[in-house]
Motif scaffolding. Sequence first.
Motif, PDB file in Angstrom:
ATOM      1  N   ARG A 242      -5.237   1.379   4.550  1.00 13.60           N
ATOM      2  CA  ARG A 242      -6.244   1.198   3.500  1.00 13.60           C
ATOM      3  C   ARG A 242      -6.979   2.502   3.233  1.00 13.60           C
ATOM      4  O   ARG A 242      -7.281   2.828   2.087  1.00 13.60           O
ATOM      5  CB  ARG A 242      -7.223   0.095   3.896  1.00 13.60           C
ATOM      6  N   TRP A 243      -7.290   3.269   4.280  1.00 13.84           N
ATOM      7  CA  TRP A 243      -7.977   4.554   4.087  1.00 13.84           C
ATOM      8  C   TRP A 243      -7.098   5.538   3.317  1.00 13.84           C
ATOM      9  O   TRP A 243      -7.579   6.284   2.464  1.00 13.84           O
ATOM     10  CB  TRP A 243      -8.375   5.160   5.428  1.00 13.84           C
TER      11      TRP A 243
ATOM     12  N   ARG B   4      -5.731  -0.739   8.906  1.00 10.50           N
ATOM     13  CA  ARG B   4      -6.988  -0.084   8.534  1.00 10.50           C
ATOM     14  C   ARG B   4      -6.732   1.342   8.039  1.00 10.50           C
ATOM     15  O   ARG B   4      -7.304   1.790   7.045  1.00 10.50           O
ATOM     16  CB  ARG B   4      -7.925  -0.075   9.728  1.00 10.50           C
ATOM     17  N   ASP B   5      -5.859   2.055   8.733  1.00  7.09           N
ATOM     18  CA  ASP B   5      -5.531   3.419   8.319  1.00  7.09           C
ATOM     19  C   ASP B   5      -4.782   3.444   6.989  1.00  7.09           C
ATOM     20  O   ASP B   5      -4.981   4.348   6.173  1.00  7.09           O
ATOM     21  CB  ASP B   5      -4.692   4.116   9.387  1.00  7.09           C
TER      22      ASP B   5
ATOM     23  N   ARG C 261      -1.714   1.894  11.168  1.00 12.82           N
ATOM     24  CA  ARG C 261      -2.359   0.597  11.325  1.00 12.82           C
ATOM     25  C   ARG C 261      -2.855   0.130   9.960  1.00 12.82           C
ATOM     26  O   ARG C 261      -3.057   0.957   9.060  1.00 12.82           O
ATOM     27  CB  ARG C 261      -3.527   0.709  12.303  1.00 12.82           C
TER      28      ARG C 261
END
Length: 98
Positions: free
Chosen positions: A9-10, A6-7, A4
Amino acid sequence: LGLRPRDARWVAAGELLPPVVVVAVCGPPLGALLARLTLGPLDLRLLTGQATEPAAVLPWWLLGLVSVALLATAAAVVPVESALRRRDRLSEVLRAGE
């Protein structure tokens, strides 16, 4: 690659930020220490025999500014890196040997 946004970016932050944080925190003090160790024996006072010499002033705020700028740049690169890698296809990434 199946992550995803968000993941992604992490993952990008986990790859990019640790070396930048180490350099931003350890770099300026290490550079000041290295300058102190190498420039001390090369002091002009030792060659000329003068008793006093004006002390050099190290702008500590400038070292802090460089560290903050480095961290801010890394924080700006993380979303760009994750957005660019999101477009990669898994089949292209797995064929890295070609």
